[in-house]
Scaffold this motif. Structure first.
Motif, PDB file in Angstrom:
ATOM      1  N   CYS A 250     -79.206 -15.444  43.616  1.00  0.00           N
ATOM      2  CA  CYS A 250     -80.225 -15.420  42.560  1.00  0.00           C
ATOM      3  C   CYS A 250     -80.446 -16.793  41.946  1.00  0.00           C
TER       4      CYS A 250
ATOM      5  N   LEU B 143     -83.100  -5.259  48.527  1.00  0.00           N
ATOM      6  CA  LEU B 143     -82.177  -5.702  47.474  1.00  0.00           C
ATOM      7  C   LEU B 143     -81.610  -4.482  46.749  1.00  0.00           C
TER       8      LEU B 143
ATOM      9  N   ALA C 264     -88.321  -9.020  47.350  1.00  0.00           N
ATOM     10  CA  ALA C 264     -87.814  -8.061  48.338  1.00  0.00           C
ATOM     11  C   ALA C 264     -88.942  -7.133  48.769  1.00  0.00           C
TER      12      ALA C 264
ATOM     13  N   GLU D  66     -74.193 -12.195  50.521  1.00  0.00           N
ATOM     14  CA  GLU D  66     -75.198 -11.196  50.121  1.00  0.00           C
ATOM     15  C   GLU D  66     -75.371 -11.104  48.613  1.00  0.00           C
TER      16      GLU D  66
ATOM     17  N   VAL E 171     -78.117  -7.616  43.835  1.00  0.00           N
ATOM     18  CA  VAL E 171     -78.361  -8.350  42.587  1.00  0.00           C
ATOM     19  C   VAL E 171     -77.632  -7.627  41.468  1.00  0.00           C
TER      20      VAL E 171
ATOM     21  N   ALA F 271     -86.508  -8.363  41.782  1.00  0.00           N
ATOM     22  CA  ALA F 271     -86.675  -7.905  43.166  1.00  0.00           C
ATOM     23  C   ALA F 271     -88.150  -7.772  43.552  1.00  0.00           C
TER      24      ALA F 271
ATOM     25  N   CYS G  70     -74.652  -3.324  53.289  1.00  0.00           N
ATOM     26  CA  CYS G  70     -75.693  -4.307  53.637  1.00  0.00           C
ATOM     27  C   CYS G  70     -75.543  -4.735  55.093  1.00  0.00           C
TER      28      CYS G  70
ATOM     29  N   ALA H 224     -86.368  -2.191  46.879  1.00  0.00           N
ATOM     30  CA  ALA H 224     -85.178  -2.329  46.042  1.00  0.00           C
ATOM     31  C   ALA H 224     -84.592  -0.946  45.797  1.00  0.00           C
TER      32      ALA H 224
END
Ligand code: UDP
Ligand code: MG
Length: 327
Positions: free
Chosen positions: A318, A9, A97, A70, A47, A93, A32, A100
């Protein structure tokens, strides 16, 4: 080394960043996709943490969340500052994840360096610091003050990586360790540097801000530097005691001198010296009180243990599972 599924993330704090968000989104989503295509990660997302912006930042984040699979966003209920906003993103995160990367919204940090950070992570590093190669784009003033700050911080015994700001990768393990820090006074670059774990550095050239203007005016920068020192070091308090001792030694010398002069029968017409020392000592005492006050103030804030921030809304990726309270 790392868990089989690798989810990355990118955490991006934003405060009044309407001017850059479109470009940032297009560069970060491209990255990404590339990382996924190259097999460096299995999943990658963004994020955005809207730190109580007063411009169109949040509506742009909502729009990009709808347009790009994404992208996700958290909207904080009010402006809590870069460090707390970054914490909000990292806390999000930490449980979602495997790694991050924190990066500013203004594209000053090199997006390409993220690929290299991920490579270091895949090789087993838990923390990868983004380190600025040169400070060409800074004004001479910012460059010298920043370097002075780093060396002061070193002398004060603070943990700090030279020329590293808040552009870094952290593995899940490091994120979870960071979340164990209960303090409200955040100086993330120092906290992360004190975690330990295997670390690596990635060097990059810092660019000019893509658009918009800095949200860190001189006033905020000075406050941040002071925060950095007083959150990490009790050296200033020790210096105060040393200063007190030095003053006592000086006054002892003055007493001896006074007695000798008295025996010699010379009287002192000492207006000036008296007045000067009075002011000087008064000033030193006030300074000492101020430094102690700075620490007492910090203790006060920590003791209250207030929540760091509130999440008002969440968007895109999110939306599921974002908690309204600070994590
Ligand atoms: N920022 C934030 N809250 C604030 C101030 C700044 O989230 O109260 C964000 C800002 O949007 C940017 C990052 O923190 O993504 C760094 O700020 P900026 O680029 O203005 O600082 P500079 O690079 O000039 O030091
Ligand atoms: Mg910037």
């Amino acid at each position: 080394m790392n868990t089989p599924s690798k989810r990355l993330l990118l955490v991006v704090p934003c405060y009044n960043e309407e001017a850059v968000l479109e470009e940032t989104t297009s560069r970060l989503t491209a990255l990404c996709r590339r990382l996924r295509a190259e097999g460096a990660v299995d999943e990658a997302g963004i994020v955005y943490v809207d730190d109580g912006s007063r411009d169109r930042t949040w509506s742009l984040i909502e729009q990009f969340s709808a347009d790009f699979p994404e992208v996700g966003g958290l909207k904080l209920a009010h402006n809590v500052g870069h460090q707390q906003a970054l914490w909000a993103g990292l806390a999000y995160a930490a449980h979602r994840a495997d790694a991050a990367v924190s990066i500013d919204a203004d594209l000053q940090d090199d997006v390409e360096a993220i690929a290299e950070m991920v490579a270091r992570w895949n090789e087993g590093s838990d923390i990868v610091f983004g380190v600025r190669r040169e400070r060409k784009t800074d004004t001479r003033f910012k460059r010298t003050t920043a370097l002075a700050f780093y060396s002061l911080m070193r002398r004060m015994n603070g943990n700090i990586v030279y020329n590293h700001a808040d552009f870094r990768l952290m593995s899940r393990r490091a994120l979870e360790a960071l979340m164990d820090f209960p303090e409200r006074n955040l100086f993330l670059r120092g906290m992360v540097a004190s975690l330990g774990f295997p670390t690596a550095k990635v060097y990059y050239d810092r660019q000019e801000r893509f658009a918009g203007e800095s949200k860190y005016p001189l006033r905020k920068m000075l406050a941040f530097a002071l925060d950095g020192i007083t959150s990490f070091s009790v050296r200033p308090l020790q210096y105060i005691s040393l200063l007190g001792l030095a003053f006592m030694a000086i006054s002892l010398c003055a007493i001896v001198y006074g007695i000798v002069v008295w025996f010699e029968g010379r009287t002192i017409a000492g207006w000036t010296s008296l007045l000067v020392s009075l002011w000087f000592i008064g000033g030193a005492v006030l300074l000492a009180c101020g430094i102690i006050g700075e620490y007492v103030g910090k203790i006060y804030i920590e003791v209250k243990h207030r929540p760091r921030y509130f999440i008002e809304q969440a968007a895109g990726t999110c939306e599921k599972g974002a908690q309204a309270r600070s994590e």
